[in-house]
Design an enzyme around this catalytic site. Sequence first.
Site, short mmCIF file in Angstrom:
data_model
loop_
_atom_site.label_atom_id
_atom_site.label_comp_id
_atom_site.label_asym_id
_atom_site.label_seq_id
_atom_site.Cartn_x
_atom_site.Cartn_y
_atom_site.Cartn_z
N GLN A 558 -51.35 -5.54 -27.51
CA GLN A 558 -52.41 -4.53 -27.53
C GLN A 558 -53.35 -4.67 -26.33
O GLN A 558 -53.94 -3.70 -25.88
CB GLN A 558 -53.23 -4.65 -28.83
CG GLN A 558 -52.45 -4.35 -30.10
CD GLN A 558 -53.27 -4.64 -31.34
OE1 GLN A 558 -54.49 -4.57 -31.31
NE2 GLN A 558 -52.60 -4.98 -32.43
N CYS A 559 -53.49 -5.89 -25.85
CA CYS A 559 -54.39 -6.13 -24.72
C CYS A 559 -53.60 -6.13 -23.41
O CYS A 559 -52.38 -6.35 -23.39
CB CYS A 559 -55.10 -7.47 -24.89
SG CYS A 559 -56.08 -7.60 -26.39
N THR A 560 -54.33 -5.88 -22.31
CA THR A 560 -53.71 -5.98 -20.99
C THR A 560 -53.74 -7.44 -20.58
O THR A 560 -54.75 -7.96 -20.12
CB THR A 560 -54.48 -5.12 -19.96
OG1 THR A 560 -54.51 -3.78 -20.41
CG2 THR A 560 -53.81 -5.19 -18.61
N VAL A 561 -52.62 -8.13 -20.80
CA VAL A 561 -52.52 -9.55 -20.47
C VAL A 561 -51.92 -9.66 -19.08
O VAL A 561 -50.73 -9.38 -18.87
CB VAL A 561 -51.66 -10.31 -21.50
CG1 VAL A 561 -51.56 -11.78 -21.11
CG2 VAL A 561 -52.25 -10.16 -22.89
#
Length: 694
Positions: A558-561
């Site tokens: 879900q996050c921009t890693v």
Amino acid sequence: MAQLNLQFVPFTSTLDPGFWHVLSQKKLDEFGLKEDAVNIQGFYANNNAQGLPCLLQVDFTAFNLANGQHPGQYPLPGSLLNTNTIDLFKTCNKQDLINKSAKKVWDAIMSGEALANPQLLNSFTMLTFANLKKYSYHYWFAFPALIPSSPILLNKQPTSISQVLTSSQIQSFLSSYDLDCKSRNLPFFIIHDPPGKSVALLTLNDASVSDMKLSELIFTFADPSTISQYPGWVLRNYICLICRHFVKEENCVVRILGLRDRTVNGQRCVDHSIYLEVILSPLCAPSEMWSVVGWEKNQQKKLLPRFVNLSKTMDPTHIAESAVDLNLKLMRWRLLPDLNLEAISKTRCLLLGAGTLGCNVARNLLGWGVRTITLVDNSTVSFSNPVRQSLFTFEHCQNGGLPKAETAAQSLKLIFPGVDAKGVSLAIPMPGHPVPTNAVESIKKDVAVLEELISEHDAVFLLMDSRESRWLPTLVGAAKNKIVLTAALGFDSWLAMRHGSSDCSASADAAAADAAAGAAAGSLRTSKVIPGTDLGCYFCNDVVAPRDSTRDRTLDQQCTVSRPGLSMLCSALIVELLVSLIQHPLRNAASAYLSLNDGDNEEDDQCILGILPHQIRGYLSNYQMILPVSRKFKNCTACSETIVNHYKERGFDFLISAFNDAKVLEELSGLQELHVDPLVTEVLSDFDGEEDDW
């Protein structure tokens, strides 16, 4: 009575702050590294109040030689020499500089040119160094004056005009002066004062003067001095002219009047004008030039330059605006003389996404002098944001977090008050994200806001996290023919790309430009470029419609890693790509190069900043970048002619159908028919429903 030496009141320079502002602008925009002398002009007057020094005024009109006439003042031509460094200012040969100026005066006197144009008798030289970073200026004035080998002696003590001319003669003389000399800013002339007759005004080149007795002539000049016993500096070179053209015998007594014309208690007064009788001898030609003096003393009465620092008197916002432009304008001095900074500053940029990419893109746009930046986001600042998102701080995260878009805009204004930055909290509707019935009107308003924002801006940056959030602005941007740029991050890779132009009128221009380039570079040249109107958008490589990519995602999905340095690299490249587009005459319709081989650099420069790629893909794992190009896909779900026409014709009704079911896009674009192709079916069978890094 012992004879007295004639003494003169030197000029005191006075500069309006507006002059420094104009000089700074000209240094940046016109002069650059040139150190050639520039013609300017100053003014002096003979109506100064009692006690004032002998003033030379230089103001913001100094460079405007054609329209710089000041009523009631006399122009003094000057030469400005602005050095590039403080060392050159210090080591410049001052005596050589003033001698060159004096030589022009000397030649005008000896040739008689100054008789027809008396303004050639006096001039000034201004040596300057402008520190444009600190708004400080070193300067030194020289007023070249010719002095004879022996002192000029007075025949008697100076006196006033009323001791020489009667009241009626003064009034008659003033009437002629106002009509013939003052109206033309003529600073030097002659009064003919024959015994028992009325006075008359004559110009210096009047042929009848040669038939008159020297004792009947009063050599008159507009005197800027206010001291009763001493005339102004302009008399020095006038005396040289008198010796050359009017004095025929040794030790002649010459009558001189320094006219001082001021208003006292509402009444015109010339009583303080100074009358002199000096002893002069003829100056024969050829003759060596007289000695030269004239460098101005500073405020401490030392023969040293003066210094002014305007930074404390200027509006800090104005200083910031000038400082922002400074480094950019310096690029034009040596490296990019044709760089169009105005086109960059006037480009209105819309940033969709105020996260890691949005913050860094905004900062880079500020660095290029962009003045209008709008940020759009619908989230709030969280505690994980400030370390990567450069427009947020710890305080912005507290109490649930401030809105990202508005907070980022405020931070931009804190960094540079001259930017027109605003934030808009807005959720962008996406295909494959069904809209509940009770939310349709709200979504319709959001779409209208986004459409209006895109219409109001010139360039649109797609900086969002999810793939499908880029679909609507891609479509609207294509329909409105805006510059659209996408930046996206993977874990250790990034993409910066420009979307193709939808301006059909530019296709012919682009084709013609490419044909001309091909003719110049050889027959293979045309195969190396793709016109901007044929370039694909972010979705042109897809064989499926964008869909809900957030479903069934774990936290890391879900996050921009991504590696922390990635966003800086990608943000810098996407902004540089925009600036290059702006510098190209075809802007978004400019062609993209397929490759850049050895030896192609010289021929492949499409604009002053270099080549214009379509995409820049970078890989931090091996520190590589590639420049792929993809053509526009006729079945694209975002920019194809079919989809754009559906949007233009049906508007929100078309959009809501796509939001509710992304397969509508596959059906309308023709992708659905492609899916039955065996090759496409094989590709789709390997598609697991997850997006790649980009």
